[in-house]
Enzyme design. Structure first.
Site, mmCIF file in Angstrom:
data_model
loop_
_atom_site.group_PDB
_atom_site.id
_atom_site.type_symbol
_atom_site.label_atom_id
_atom_site.label_comp_id
_atom_site.label_asym_id
_atom_site.label_seq_id
_atom_site.Cartn_x
_atom_site.Cartn_y
_atom_site.Cartn_z
ATOM 1 N N HIS A 77 3.121 -2.342 3.431
ATOM 2 C CA HIS A 77 3.319 -1.030 2.812
ATOM 3 C C HIS A 77 4.716 -0.891 2.212
ATOM 4 O O HIS A 77 5.672 -1.490 2.708
ATOM 5 C CB HIS A 77 3.171 0.086 3.863
ATOM 6 C CG HIS A 77 1.843 0.132 4.539
ATOM 7 N ND1 HIS A 77 1.525 -0.710 5.577
ATOM 8 C CD2 HIS A 77 0.767 0.921 4.337
ATOM 9 C CE1 HIS A 77 0.291 -0.437 5.991
ATOM 10 N NE2 HIS A 77 -0.192 0.544 5.255
ATOM 11 N N HIS A 83 -5.506 9.704 0.585
ATOM 12 C CA HIS A 83 -5.448 8.831 1.764
ATOM 13 C C HIS A 83 -6.221 9.391 2.974
ATOM 14 O O HIS A 83 -5.717 9.425 4.090
ATOM 15 C CB HIS A 83 -3.975 8.585 2.152
ATOM 16 C CG HIS A 83 -3.740 7.283 2.867
ATOM 17 N ND1 HIS A 83 -3.805 7.167 4.248
ATOM 18 C CD2 HIS A 83 -3.433 6.050 2.420
ATOM 19 C CE1 HIS A 83 -3.527 5.914 4.598
ATOM 20 N NE2 HIS A 83 -3.310 5.210 3.498
ATOM 21 N N ASP A 95 0.805 -1.217 0.000
ATOM 22 C CA ASP A 95 0.000 0.000 0.000
ATOM 23 C C ASP A 95 0.846 1.279 0.000
ATOM 24 O O ASP A 95 2.008 1.279 0.390
ATOM 25 C CB ASP A 95 -0.882 0.055 1.262
ATOM 26 C CG ASP A 95 -2.013 -0.968 1.216
ATOM 27 O OD1 ASP A 95 -1.963 -1.872 0.374
ATOM 28 O OD2 ASP A 95 -2.924 -0.850 2.050
#
Ligand SMILES: [Zn+2]
Length: 329
Positions: A288, A187, A132
Site C-alpha cells: 500500500h 473501499h 493499493d
C-alpha cells in the site's frame, strides 16, 4: 463496434448522467460503450471535471442508465449468481440463507475459495508490483522512485482518492510503465453490497480512470480486504469486463499496519521472507501507499527484489494473458 451515429442515438436513453452514452450491454465486449462520453473531458482537477463524479469518500447513489441496463441484461442472462449480500462480522462473511461462504456457490475469497480466473499468483519467477489505496500523499515519493528506477507498477486506485488527490494521479500518469486499476470508489466490503451497489463502486472508479487516462478503460480490479464472492466476481466480469486480481495466500506484507504502528522493521522482515522464498509460482504481494513508512519499506527493500532474481520486466500482457500486473519496460 457500433458506428458513432448508432451510439449517439442510443444516448437518449441516459437519464441520470446525461454525459454518458447508453448501450444495453450483454457482456464485456460492450464495455467501451459504457464509458464513452459525448463531449471532451474537462481538464483533470478542474471544477467541471470534479462535477462529473460522486464526491470523494461518499457512496455513489446514482449511475448512468447504461450501467443499470447492463446489470439487468447480465442478470436476465443468468450470468450473475443469485446470492444474498454477505454480512461481515469482523471481516468474516456469512449469508442469510446459511450458505457456506467457503463452498462452491458463494466461493468467498477470504474463506479460502477462489476460481480459475482469479489472479493470486504471477507466472513463475515473476513478481507483480502493485500498490493499493492511492492516490495518497505518500505516493508522491513512491512515484518518484518508480520513475527513477524504471519500475512498472500497478496502482489499484480508489476512485474517491483520484478525485481528491488528482495531482498525485497526474504524477503517476506521467511516468512510463504505470498501470491503473480499480480498487472501488469508497473501499467497502464489496460482498456486503447489493448488485447495484457493486455496479456503482466499480463503474464510477472505471469512469474516472478512463476519463482521466486518455480513455484507457481499466481491465483489472482488486477487491478491498480481498472481499469478493461469486456474485461480485460475476458483476465485475459480466458487466464491466474486469478481471479480479487478489494477492497470494499469506502474501500480505501487512504494511497497512504502519499507518498506526511503528513496526517498519517487522514489515520489512515479512517482505524479505517473501522475496527470499520460492519463485514457483510467481508472486503477487499486497502492498500500500498508505503511509510514509510503508513507502519507505518498499523503497529500502527494492535492492532485494533485484538481488533475489525476481523479474518484473518481462510480463507481457499478450503472452501471459490474462495476467498483466506489470508491463514490459
Ligand atoms: Zn485497499
Amino acid at each position: 463496434m457500433l458506428p458513432l451515429l448508432s451510439l449517439l442515438a442510443l444516448s437518449a436513453v441516459v437519464t441520470s448522467v446525461p454525459s454518458a452514452l447508453a448501450l444495453v450491454s450483454s457482456g464485456p465486449r460492450d464495455v467501451e460503450s459504457l464509458f464513452r462520453r459525448q463531449t471532451a473531458i474537462p481538464e483533470v482537477g478542474s471544477a467541471e471535471w470534479v462535477a462529473l463524479y460522486p464526491a470523494a469518500g461518499s457512496t455513489p447513489t446514482t449511475v448512468p442508465q447504461a450501467w443499470t441496463d447492463a446489470l439487468a441484461a447480465a442478470v436476465a442472462a443468468g450470468k450473475i449468481p443469485d446470492l444474498p449480500p454477505a454480512t461481515l462480522t469482523q471481516g468474516y462473511p456469512s449469508y442469510s440463507n446459511n450458505l457456506d461462504p467457503a463452498g462452491p456457490v458463494a466461493c468467498h475469497n477470504t474463506r479460502g475459495c477462489s476460481i480459475a480466473s482469479d489472479k493470486l499468483v504471477a507466472p513463475d519467477g515473476m513478481i507483480g508490483i502493485s500498490q493499493d489505496d492511492g492516490p495518497l500523499p505518500p505516493g508522491r515519493t513512491l512515484n518518484s522512485f518508480f520513475e527513477a528506477q524504471k519500475i512498472n507498477a500497478t496502482h489499484f486506485y480508489i476512485g474517491g482518492n483520484v478525485l481528491g488527490n488528482y495531482d498525485i494521479f497526474l504524477q503517476a500518469r506521467a511516468i512510463p510503465g504505470q498501470h491503473f486499476a480499480v480498487h472501488t470508489w469508497t473501499h467497502p466490503y464489496m460482498s456486503s453490497l447489493s448488485n447495484e451497489g457493486v455496479v456503482a463502486e466499480l463503474g464510477w472508479t472505471m469512469q474516472i480512470l478512463a476519463d482521466s487516462n486518455y480513455g484507457k478503460i481499466p481491465a483489472h480490479w482488486r477487491p478491498p480486504f480481498g472481499d469478493v464472492d461469486n456474485r461480485v466476481r460475476a458483476i465485475a466480469k459480466e458487466v464491466f469486463g474486469l478481471q479480479t486480481i487478489i494477492w497470494g495466500v499469506e502474501r500480505d506484507s501487512e504494511d497497512w499496519t504502519l499507518t498506526n504502528l511503528d513496526n517498519e522493521e517487522a514489515v520489512k522482515a515479512t517482505i524479505t521472507g517473501f522475496l527470499e522464498g520460492p519463485k514457483a509460482p510467481g508472486m503477487i504481494m499486497l502492498q500500500h501507499e498508505l503511509s510514509d513508512r510503508a513507502v519507505n519499506a518498499f523503497i529500502t527493500l527494492w535492492p532485494s527484489y533485484l538481488s533475489n532474481g525476481w523479474d518484473c520486466r518481462t510480463i507481457v500482457r499478450q503472452n501471459t494473458s490474462p495476467f498483466s500486473l506489470c508491463f514490459p519496460s
